[in-house]
Scaffold this motif. Structure first.
Motif, PDB file in Angstrom:
ATOM      1  N   SER A 250      -4.331  -1.950   2.393  1.00 61.64           N
ATOM      2  CA  SER A 250      -3.347  -1.571   3.410  1.00 61.64           C
ATOM      3  C   SER A 250      -2.683  -0.237   3.051  1.00 61.64           C
ATOM      4  O   SER A 250      -2.488   0.622   3.911  1.00 61.64           O
TER       5      SER A 250
ATOM      6  N   ILE B 115      -5.053   2.527   3.884  1.00 64.11           N
ATOM      7  CA  ILE B 115      -5.057   2.808   5.324  1.00 64.11           C
ATOM      8  C   ILE B 115      -3.841   3.641   5.689  1.00 64.11           C
ATOM      9  O   ILE B 115      -3.943   4.619   6.435  1.00 64.11           O
ATOM     10  N   ASP B 116      -2.680   3.270   5.130  1.00 63.84           N
ATOM     11  CA  ASP B 116      -1.461   4.062   5.367  1.00 63.84           C
ATOM     12  C   ASP B 116      -1.645   5.504   4.901  1.00 63.84           C
ATOM     13  O   ASP B 116      -1.279   6.448   5.603  1.00 63.84           O
TER      14      ASP B 116
ATOM     15  N   ILE C 205     -14.075   0.600   3.606  1.00 63.71           N
ATOM     16  CA  ILE C 205     -14.504   1.551   4.641  1.00 63.71           C
ATOM     17  C   ILE C 205     -16.001   1.395   4.904  1.00 63.71           C
ATOM     18  O   ILE C 205     -16.440   1.327   6.053  1.00 63.71           O
TER      19      ILE C 205
ATOM     20  N   GLN D 284     -16.596  -1.619   6.895  1.00 64.69           N
ATOM     21  CA  GLN D 284     -16.053  -1.568   8.246  1.00 64.69           C
ATOM     22  C   GLN D 284     -16.902  -0.708   9.186  1.00 64.69           C
ATOM     23  O   GLN D 284     -17.000  -0.998  10.379  1.00 64.69           O
TER      24      GLN D 284
ATOM     25  N   ALA E 102      -8.878   2.903  11.749  1.00 61.92           N
ATOM     26  CA  ALA E 102      -7.843   2.316  10.895  1.00 61.92           C
ATOM     27  C   ALA E 102      -7.342   1.004  11.499  1.00 61.92           C
ATOM     28  O   ALA E 102      -7.093   0.031  10.781  1.00 61.92           O
TER      29      ALA E 102
ATOM     30  N   PHE F  47     -10.930   0.272  -1.727  1.00 61.99           N
ATOM     31  CA  PHE F  47     -10.634   0.881  -0.426  1.00 61.99           C
ATOM     32  C   PHE F  47     -11.881   1.542   0.154  1.00 61.99           C
ATOM     33  O   PHE F  47     -12.214   1.341   1.329  1.00 61.99           O
TER      34      PHE F  47
ATOM     35  N   MET G 154      -9.849  -1.587  10.726  1.00 61.62           N
ATOM     36  CA  MET G 154      -9.734  -1.996   9.327  1.00 61.62           C
ATOM     37  C   MET G 154      -8.558  -2.947   9.133  1.00 61.62           C
ATOM     38  O   MET G 154      -8.666  -3.939   8.413  1.00 61.62           O
ATOM     39  N   ARG G 155      -7.431  -2.663   9.792  1.00 57.72           N
ATOM     40  CA  ARG G 155      -6.259  -3.548   9.674  1.00 57.72           C
ATOM     41  C   ARG G 155      -6.568  -4.930  10.265  1.00 57.72           C
ATOM     42  O   ARG G 155      -6.165  -5.948   9.701  1.00 57.72           O
TER      43      ARG G 155
ATOM     44  N   GLN H   5     -12.993  10.588   3.052  1.00 58.41           N
ATOM     45  CA  GLN H   5     -12.480   9.624   2.086  1.00 58.41           C
ATOM     46  C   GLN H   5     -13.369   9.574   0.838  1.00 58.41           C
ATOM     47  O   GLN H   5     -12.867   9.404  -0.269  1.00 58.41           O
TER      48      GLN H   5
END
Length: 105
Positions: free
Chosen positions: A91, A94-95, A27, A30, A67, A23, A70-71, A2
Motif C-alpha cells: 500500500s 502504491i502511495d 506489479i 497485477q 493503482a 511491491f 492494485m488496491r 518502477q
C-alpha cells in the motif's frame, strides 16, 4: 519506470529491500490481471505473446486506474507468513507511485 526505480535502489530506500521486491512482484502480478483478464482468469498468463503486451502497453498507461486495480487486489488478498507488514508495504508503494505521478504532472 518502477523497475528502474527498483534497480536504482530508490524503492528499497523507501520500502526496504524486501518491501521493494514485494511491491515490484505485486506489479508484475497485477499487469496480466488488468490487461489480459480472460487469460489471467483461466490461469494462462505464461502464453501471452510479446506482441499483445506491446499493443497493450504501447498506448497511454493509466497509472491511477492501475493503482486502483492494485488496491482492489490488495483488499481481496490474504497475507500470512510474512515477517513484516506486507499489505502495508505494498500500500505504501502504491502511495509512493501516485505521489511520484503527482510530482511529474
Amino acid at each position: 519506470m518502477q523497475g528502474e526505480l527498483y534497480q536504482s535502489g530508490v524503492l528499497s530506500s523507501k520500502l526496504g529491500r524486501d518491501g521493494a521486491s514485494t511491491f515490484v512482484f505485486a506489479i508484475v502480478q497485477q499487469l496480466p490481471e488488468t490487461y489480459f483478464f480472460d487469460d489471467w482468469f483461466k490461469g494462462d498468463t505464461v502464453h501471452i505473446l510479446q506482441s499483445r503486451w506491446d499493443a497493450a502497453l504501447d498506448g497511454k498507461f493509466d497509472v491511477r486506474a492501475f493503482a486502483s486495480d492494485m488496491r482492489a487486489t490488495l483488499r481481496n488478498t490474504t497475507f500470512s507468513g510474512w515477517d513484516f507488514d506486507i499489505e502495508g508495504t505494498i500500500s505504501k508503494g502504491i502511495d509512493y507511485l501516485l505521489i511520484s505521478l503527482d510530482q511529474t504532472e
